[in-house]
Design a protein around this motif. Structure first.
Motif: not given
Length: 285
Positions: A70-97
């Motif tokens: 809703s607000a603020g900024d998220i940076v993952i491995c130097g990429h600021i999270l936005n609609e343009d790089n969601i695909g790139t960032i999701r390749q950097l993070i794995g989730m085990v549920f």
């Protein structure tokens, strides 16, 4: 890139995860999380703790846009999270549920691991190589031809982890991954986590209520009432009775036993692990 975004990315250059003033809520006037600011360096193992409903799962889902902030900024491995790089960032993070059954796609363990690799459009030879490496690393090579329904809880969790690690994410998030396991399987998972940290190439976030898992980690993020209540070491957490109560946690068994022994006049330091306590007590035998 705007000057503001450039400053945010530069400020997060030393961290693989950085959140600055991040909030989330379906109703802006009643946010589930508010003003979360933190940074996590590469290779750190971080426990995320707090009472049920405090926003732990919400926090990690914000990091790869499974939920929109809703607000603020998220940076993952130097990429600021936005609609343009969601695909790139999701390749950097794995989730085990929590429930590994929710992650199975294939009819066999082998198919399940290959499914994620096919999604990366890898050459066949590389997929086969990764299948071999990670099935060996997780000790599941003998299970490759099995249907997931034939596996024990611990084996299922090993397969789920192998499927994630085979895609080579630098950040791995475990969302209460041990909560449905028996004691033996939890110990196995703890060993896997310790091996991952020893390799130095993974940054681990683990949502957990398990005292032994928390104690084994490098750092604890404690959430309460939608905010970051504490950012401390496991030792500091377990020495803080008020925070333990807020987070609905108990000390590790070895710590509780050590305190009981101290009350009986037996001089025992607060141990870093159950093994350390056993080694301390052995000379009294």
């Amino acid at each position: 890139m705007s000057e503001t975004n450039k400053e945010i990315e530069d400020g997060a250059a030393q961290a693989v995860i950085a959140l600055d003033g991040v909030s989330f809520g379906y109703d802006p006037e009643h946010p589930i999380l508010h003003n979360i600011t933190l940074s996590i360096p590469k290779g750190q193992w971080v426990s995320v703790v707090g009472p049920n409903g405090c926003g732990k799962s919400t926090l990690v889902k914000l990091m790869n846009a499974l939920l929109p902030k809703s607000a603020g900024d998220i940076v993952i491995c130097g990429h600021i999270l936005n609609e343009d790089n969601i695909g790139t960032i999701r390749q950097l993070i794995g989730m085990v549920f929590q429930n590994p059954d929710n992650q199975f796609i294939g009819a066999t363990v082998e198919e399940d691991i290959l499914f994620g690799l096919e999604g990366l459009c890898l050459p066949y030879a590389e997929m086969e190589e990764r299948l071999s490496i990670y099935s060996e690393k997780l000790g599941i090579r003998h299970l490759l031809s099995k249907h997931p329904g034939e596996l024990s809880g611990g084996q299922k969790q090993r397969v789920a982890i192998a499927s994630i690690l085979a895609m080579k994410p630098g950040i791995v998030i475990f969302d209460e991954a041990s909560s449905m396991l028996d004691e033996g399987s939890r110990d196995e998972l703890l060993g896997i986590l310790q091996d991952m940290r020893a390799e130095g190439q993974y940054t681990i976030l683990m949502i957990t209520h398990d005292a032994d898992e928390i104690l084994a980690s490098d750092r604890v993020l404690a959430l309460h009432d939608g905010g970051l209540a504490a950012d401390i070491t496991p030792g500091e957490l377990f020495r803080n009775a008020e925070l333990l109560e807020k987070c609905h946690l108990r000390e590790p068994y070895a710590w509780r036993l050590a305190r009981e022994l101290q009350s009986l006049g037996i001089r025992v330091d607060v141990p870093a692990s159950e093994k350390e306590l056993i080694d301390t007590l052995w000379p009294f035998n």
